[in-house]
Scaffold this motif. Structure first.
Motif, PDB file in Angstrom:
ATOM      1  N   ALA A  30       7.213 -19.219  11.678  1.00 67.30           N
ATOM      2  CA  ALA A  30       6.617 -19.896  10.520  1.00 67.30           C
ATOM      3  C   ALA A  30       5.148 -20.248  10.792  1.00 67.30           C
ATOM      4  CB  ALA A  30       7.420 -21.153  10.180  1.00 67.30           C
ATOM      5  N   CYS A  31       4.879 -20.694  12.022  1.00 71.42           N
ATOM      6  CA  CYS A  31       3.491 -21.028  12.370  1.00 71.42           C
ATOM      7  C   CYS A  31       2.631 -19.771  12.457  1.00 71.42           C
ATOM      8  CB  CYS A  31       3.439 -21.799  13.689  1.00 71.42           C
ATOM      9  SG  CYS A  31       4.052 -23.494  13.524  1.00 71.42           S
ATOM     10  N   ASP A  32       3.231 -18.674  12.866  1.00 70.38           N
ATOM     11  CA  ASP A  32       2.515 -17.393  12.924  1.00 70.38           C
ATOM     12  C   ASP A  32       1.968 -17.048  11.536  1.00 70.38           C
ATOM     13  OD1 ASP A  32       1.998 -14.809  14.445  1.00 70.38           O
ATOM     14  OD2 ASP A  32       3.223 -14.030  12.799  1.00 70.38           O
ATOM     15  N   LYS A  33       2.773 -17.281  10.520  1.00 68.58           N
ATOM     16  CA  LYS A  33       2.324 -16.990   9.154  1.00 68.58           C
ATOM     17  C   LYS A  33       1.390 -18.066   8.625  1.00 68.58           C
ATOM     18  CE  LYS A  33       6.148 -14.003   7.842  1.00 68.58           C
ATOM     19  NZ  LYS A  33       7.370 -13.848   7.015  1.00 68.58           N
ATOM     20  N   LEU A  34       1.703 -19.304   8.951  1.00 63.69           N
ATOM     21  CA  LEU A  34       0.836 -20.383   8.469  1.00 63.69           C
ATOM     22  C   LEU A  34      -0.567 -20.243   9.058  1.00 63.69           C
ATOM     23  CD1 LEU A  34       0.407 -22.939   6.868  1.00 63.69           C
ATOM     24  CD2 LEU A  34       1.445 -24.243   8.733  1.00 63.69           C
ATOM     25  N   GLN A  35      -0.636 -19.860  10.323  1.00 59.75           N
ATOM     26  CA  GLN A  35      -1.972 -19.681  10.935  1.00 59.75           C
ATOM     27  C   GLN A  35      -2.729 -18.568  10.228  1.00 59.75           C
ATOM     28  OE1 GLN A  35      -3.443 -17.071  12.883  1.00 59.75           O
ATOM     29  NE2 GLN A  35      -5.244 -18.266  13.477  1.00 59.75           N
ATOM     30  N   LEU A  36      -2.030 -17.495   9.888  1.00 60.18           N
ATOM     31  CA  LEU A  36      -2.683 -16.409   9.143  1.00 60.18           C
ATOM     32  C   LEU A  36      -3.331 -16.966   7.877  1.00 60.18           C
ATOM     33  CD1 LEU A  36      -3.245 -13.418   8.382  1.00 60.18           C
ATOM     34  CD2 LEU A  36      -0.943 -13.344   7.410  1.00 60.18           C
ATOM     35  N   MET A  37      -2.590 -17.789   7.154  1.00 59.67           N
ATOM     36  CA  MET A  37      -3.112 -18.289   5.880  1.00 59.67           C
ATOM     37  C   MET A  37      -4.226 -19.334   6.080  1.00 59.67           C
ATOM     38  SD  MET A  37      -1.682 -16.224   4.040  1.00 59.67           S
ATOM     39  CE  MET A  37      -2.493 -16.786   2.549  1.00 59.67           C
ATOM     40  N   MET A  40       0.843  -1.200   0.000  1.00 60.17           N
ATOM     41  CA  MET A  40       0.000   0.000   0.000  1.00 60.17           C
ATOM     42  C   MET A  40       0.879   1.250   0.000  1.00 60.17           C
ATOM     43  SD  MET A  40      -3.018   0.995   2.678  1.00 60.17           S
ATOM     44  CE  MET A  40      -4.292  -0.111   2.086  1.00 60.17           C
ATOM     45  N   ARG A  41       0.800   1.956  -1.107  1.00 63.72           N
ATOM     46  CA  ARG A  41       1.626   3.161  -1.239  1.00 63.72           C
ATOM     47  C   ARG A  41       0.720   4.380  -1.281  1.00 63.72           C
ATOM     48  NH1 ARG A  41       7.294   2.248  -0.712  1.00 63.72           N
ATOM     49  NH2 ARG A  41       7.103   0.081  -0.071  1.00 63.72           N
ATOM     50  N   SER A  42       1.193   5.460  -1.928  1.00 68.54           N
ATOM     51  CA  SER A  42       0.379   6.669  -2.060  1.00 68.54           C
ATOM     52  C   SER A  42      -0.842   6.378  -2.932  1.00 68.54           C
ATOM     53  CB  SER A  42       1.209   7.771  -2.735  1.00 68.54           C
ATOM     54  OG  SER A  42       2.196   8.223  -1.844  1.00 68.54           O
ATOM     55  N   SER A  47     -16.134 -14.180   3.439  1.00 63.22           N
ATOM     56  CA  SER A  47     -16.015 -13.002   4.299  1.00 63.22           C
ATOM     57  C   SER A  47     -14.694 -12.257   4.093  1.00 63.22           C
ATOM     58  CB  SER A  47     -16.130 -13.471   5.758  1.00 63.22           C
ATOM     59  OG  SER A  47     -16.151 -12.386   6.638  1.00 63.22           O
ATOM     60  N   GLY A  48     -14.777 -11.042   3.541  1.00 60.78           N
ATOM     61  CA  GLY A  48     -13.584 -10.210   3.415  1.00 60.78           C
ATOM     62  C   GLY A  48     -12.925 -10.330   2.047  1.00 60.78           C
ATOM     63  N   ALA A  49     -12.053  -9.363   1.750  1.00 61.52           N
ATOM     64  CA  ALA A  49     -11.319  -9.317   0.476  1.00 61.52           C
ATOM     65  C   ALA A  49      -9.879  -9.718   0.772  1.00 61.52           C
ATOM     66  CB  ALA A  49     -11.393  -7.914  -0.109  1.00 61.52           C
ATOM     67  N   LEU A  50      -9.584 -11.005   0.666  1.00 59.50           N
ATOM     68  CA  LEU A  50      -8.338 -11.529   1.211  1.00 59.50           C
ATOM     69  C   LEU A  50      -7.387 -12.087   0.160  1.00 59.50           C
ATOM     70  CD1 LEU A  50     -10.029 -13.337   4.239  1.00 59.50           C
ATOM     71  CD2 LEU A  50      -8.903 -11.111   4.246  1.00 59.50           C
ATOM     72  N   ALA A  51      -7.751 -12.004  -1.107  1.00 62.58           N
ATOM     73  CA  ALA A  51      -6.949 -12.661  -2.142  1.00 62.58           C
ATOM     74  C   ALA A  51      -5.488 -12.225  -2.111  1.00 62.58           C
ATOM     75  CB  ALA A  51      -7.552 -12.391  -3.517  1.00 62.58           C
ATOM     76  N   GLU A  52      -5.257 -10.945  -1.829  1.00 65.50           N
ATOM     77  CA  GLU A  52      -3.877 -10.445  -1.875  1.00 65.50           C
ATOM     78  C   GLU A  52      -2.915 -11.209  -0.956  1.00 65.50           C
ATOM     79  OE1 GLU A  52      -3.122  -6.535   0.370  1.00 65.50           O
ATOM     80  OE2 GLU A  52      -5.313  -6.620   0.318  1.00 65.50           O
ATOM     81  N   PHE A  53      -3.465 -11.771   0.126  1.00 64.51           N
ATOM     82  CA  PHE A  53      -2.597 -12.497   1.062  1.00 64.51           C
ATOM     83  C   PHE A  53      -1.845 -13.639   0.379  1.00 64.51           C
ATOM     84  CE2 PHE A  53      -5.214 -10.808   4.683  1.00 64.51           C
ATOM     85  CZ  PHE A  53      -4.165 -10.247   5.385  1.00 64.51           C
ATOM     86  N   TRP A  54      -2.485 -14.258  -0.613  1.00 59.25           N
ATOM     87  CA  TRP A  54      -1.853 -15.409  -1.268  1.00 59.25           C
ATOM     88  C   TRP A  54      -0.697 -14.986  -2.170  1.00 59.25           C
ATOM     89  CZ3 TRP A  54      -3.168 -20.012   0.574  1.00 59.25           C
ATOM     90  CH2 TRP A  54      -4.425 -20.156   1.180  1.00 59.25           C
ATOM     91  N   THR A  93       1.400 -12.209  -1.478  1.00 56.52           N
ATOM     92  CA  THR A  93       2.416 -11.412  -0.811  1.00 56.52           C
ATOM     93  C   THR A  93       3.477 -12.314  -0.216  1.00 56.52           C
ATOM     94  OG1 THR A  93       0.549 -10.035  -0.169  1.00 56.52           O
ATOM     95  CG2 THR A  93       2.684  -9.498   0.790  1.00 56.52           C
ATOM     96  N   PRO A  94       4.737 -12.133  -0.602  1.00 57.32           N
ATOM     97  CA  PRO A  94       5.771 -13.037  -0.075  1.00 57.32           C
ATOM     98  C   PRO A  94       5.817 -13.027   1.447  1.00 57.32           C
ATOM     99  CG  PRO A  94       6.693 -11.415  -1.633  1.00 57.32           C
ATOM    100  CD  PRO A  94       5.260 -11.085  -1.460  1.00 57.32           C
ATOM    101  N   ASP A  95       5.570 -11.871   2.077  1.00 56.00           N
ATOM    102  CA  ASP A  95       5.759 -11.858   3.536  1.00 56.00           C
ATOM    103  C   ASP A  95       4.619 -12.511   4.296  1.00 56.00           C
ATOM    104  OD1 ASP A  95       3.966  -9.839   3.183  1.00 56.00           O
ATOM    105  OD2 ASP A  95       4.853  -8.553   4.725  1.00 56.00           O
ATOM    106  N   THR A  96       3.661 -13.084   3.616  1.00 55.97           N
ATOM    107  CA  THR A  96       2.712 -13.929   4.348  1.00 55.97           C
ATOM    108  C   THR A  96       2.988 -15.415   4.149  1.00 55.97           C
ATOM    109  OG1 THR A  96       1.147 -13.786   2.510  1.00 55.97           O
ATOM    110  CG2 THR A  96       0.836 -12.228   4.308  1.00 55.97           C
TER     111      THR A  96
END
Lengths: 187, 187, 187, 187, 187, 187
Positions: free
Chosen positions: C131-138, B1-3, C149-156, C158-161
């Motif tokens: 690693a589990c912190d991120k795996l649980q998020l996913m 998320m940028r500008s 519920s929710g707009a979550l596609a971007e999570f898949w 993003t490398p940092d998830t």
């Protein structure tokens, strides 16, 4: 509950506006829908942000109109769109004017005149607020659709949810919003 | 998320402000507490309604400052009061300024300057917004206490929730609010 | 709010963690999103259940790290992912360490050392928790997507998830989860 | 819904535990009461934090028992206290054991044995978890009472919500909690 | 909690039924799902509205059966569908009968007989209520699916959520409902 | 939204009644207040349970009146008490009758006549429903006060929330309810 007798009374009553959910979203199954207060803030922000793109508008007064435009809902409720069909012609407007008059009683007469200006919908300022009132509805519809929340497709097809044409800056934003929806609409 | 790159993007992002609850109420057990958007609307209304009682203030600009004063929370979150203690001096302000800069990017430079004016807190207009920011907090505290919701007594005793003295119209309202609480405080 | 002075004070403060929703879900429109407490429990369960599949890991200590890994959120809030970009480098970690230090003050020094170990992220145990912190998020993303519920596609994307590669047992579960999503992703 | 067939299936099912509110609070009018997952996390933290004060206890195993102690609620629900009166003697325990067996099926046999140990309630470790299960209930009652939420006074008078005496560290905390309530109890 | 001793006690206890959410929807991620009270009202309305289409049925008695058919949930909870599998055969019915007996104690014996008639499910009236109980479930499933809320597809495939054939008026409505879903089911 | 054209359409529309919160509780800060559907069920139960205590009443018809008495709220909304003051005399009743007419269109004429009977309030049956409508309000007020939720004291002092005297069975229950409140009222 009669006319507010002091500014403090008025300010305390206004806090309750947060608990009145927008009925259009409630009736269409949106979970945790926006409140009337939230709607009001967004309309106001839009009027302010769009103002410089609307030739000849008095932004300050338009912002003030936005500030008072939905206060009747504190005492009349957020009537669903269908309610107007069952009430005598003009009854909703009369009721809202009376309610706003009592809510804003502690403020100078000018505050009530701003509301009357909105109800009449003749000046450019009031028309800008009305257009933003509808544009904000559709912005929120787009957001909720993105979130998968509620059955909102009908809003895109109903003429009375489109900002009345005539204010170019609003028309353009609405067209941009509608275009953005296209790909998703393929579902 | 940028500008944000367009006004539409900005307006869509702003809708999310409704889902950010005010952390001070969350942490003290208020059920269904106000959102940041709701807080913003009330502060803005107060600035507008009180404006005529504050000699020499430019109400229009004060309203505009109120409009932008909390937008950083979209990207930084509504940090609990305690968070500031753990961050380096000034880091919160720097972060908020950067966040608001990116949120408001599609608007003219003037919008960011209004936020800077708020952060600096020197002008009468920004001081009025800051005073109303605190007064609104206490109004809501009073409302929630009346509803039996949350453990909020500490707010009345903490100096940093009192509007800074100096703006008589706000001081008077706060005194009136505090006096009104008296009988209930006997509990 | 300073350092907790007794175990009872600490335990009472911890109850509030239930009211802090996970900001990543809030900002993406999930209705009634999980709380930080709920996230913590799931991470802990995963660490425990996966432990026997991770050669050489001290499961007991990994569980203890999971137990304390998010307690800073009680006082710093659940900062949205974007917040870190606006804060000075390292400020978030310093703040969280200070906050956890005061929250856990009534416990022996060892409790704070577990948190430091997590922040450093060097030992196998702390890397397993991360690693589990991120795996649980996913996992939760997958559940919410199933619920619409929710707009979550971007999570898949993003490398940092993605759980950092290197712990085979977590990598495998994540691959299995991602594979499972495929059919639905055809939408 | 039968036995889980993979660890991933199990982990996905566990996410649902967040949506099951604790029935004791629901039935007594607490708004937004804690979920079973939240309860589980707090019990686990207490077992861990109190462990060093309980001579002879195996904290690691006690933590593991706490981790599984309420998983039956995923499939049997969080039965209200009154339900047990209407079911045949022992039926609740049998049902819970069967449910936990199917939930935890993908884990080694040891996981089910931990649950059986809890149900039997003979070992020091299982007694510590049971005592913390009740102490956590009363901690939450105290927090909700402070927030003005729910009609919870009866909990303080019911013997079966008191941690069974015998584990001094828990008895002391409970006495401290009860003493702290005194002043407020004067209402 | 024993038998209610007065009509007032009974009426007060019934208010709590509003806070018990329908577990089938909770476990499948519906946000803000219907309460047991709401379910009961809809079943009752359907029985009444369909009554004239069911030859030979005593609508008044069927309505009365609908009125009491779910009151056990006040004390036994809304057991998830899975719970019955883990309880001894018949235990659920026995528990529910005992619970309803104590809830309705202040009313004449006839009220308990209506509940027994429902449990037995032999008379046309009780079969109509049972059929409407399932039809209402599927109506709500259809509504929630339209709102994009929850993972509910499995309900359409499970035989035990279909109204048992035999009452033509209900069969027809269910067929109509299922047909209506078709286009959407193409997703 | 026009007249419903089939029973299925009607039944689907009715499901939405669950999402309309009772405005009197919303405006007074009750968290998670009852829905109109829930109110309707309780009124109906009371009419049924009290029926045998009211000499000469036709309980079956009274129950039917209760079933339809609030359906206008689907399309007119749950108008706050204050709204009536701002509308022309009789407008609310006219609107409600028109709305109920369209909602119940698929049912035989008799259903609309039951609603008309309620609006007229002349027959014993309609007066019993009106009395129970108010008594249920006060029962819920008592329950919410017990839960510490909302600012509801004014309800006890307003004549128009007292069941109109004349139906002894209701008068007695109301007196009993009021007496029960006494001790708590000492606050």
């Amino acid at each position: 509950m009669r006319s507010n007798e002091s500014l403090l009374e008025l300010l305390l009553e206004l806090q309750v506006l947060d608990r009145i959910p927008r009925s259009g979203f409630v009736l269409r199954g949106v979970a945790e829908p926006e409140s009337v207060t939230e709607h009001c803030w967004h309309v106001l922000f839009m009027v302010w942000a769009l103002g410089e793109r609307v030739p000849g508008v008095d932004v300050t007064r338009a912002v003030e109109i936005a500030l008072v435009h939905d206060l009747a809902e504190l005492r009349v409720g957020d009537l669903p769109r269908t309610a107007a069909r069952y009430l005598p012609a003009g009854a909703k407007n009369v009721a809202e004017t009376a309610a706003v008059g009592e809510v804003l009683a502690p403020l100078p007469e000018r505050a009530r005149r701003l509301y009357a200006e909105y109800q009449e919908g003749v000046t450019l300022e009031s028309r800008l607020v009305k257009a933003c009132d509808k544009l904000q509805l559709m912005l929120k519809v787009a957001v909720y659709e993105g979130w998968g929340s509620g059955a909102l497709a009908e809003f895109w097809e109903t003429p009375d949810t489109s900002p009345a044409p005539g204010i170019a800056a609003v028309d353009e934003l609405f067209a941009e919003l509608r275009a953005r929806r296209k790909p998703a609409a393929g579902r």
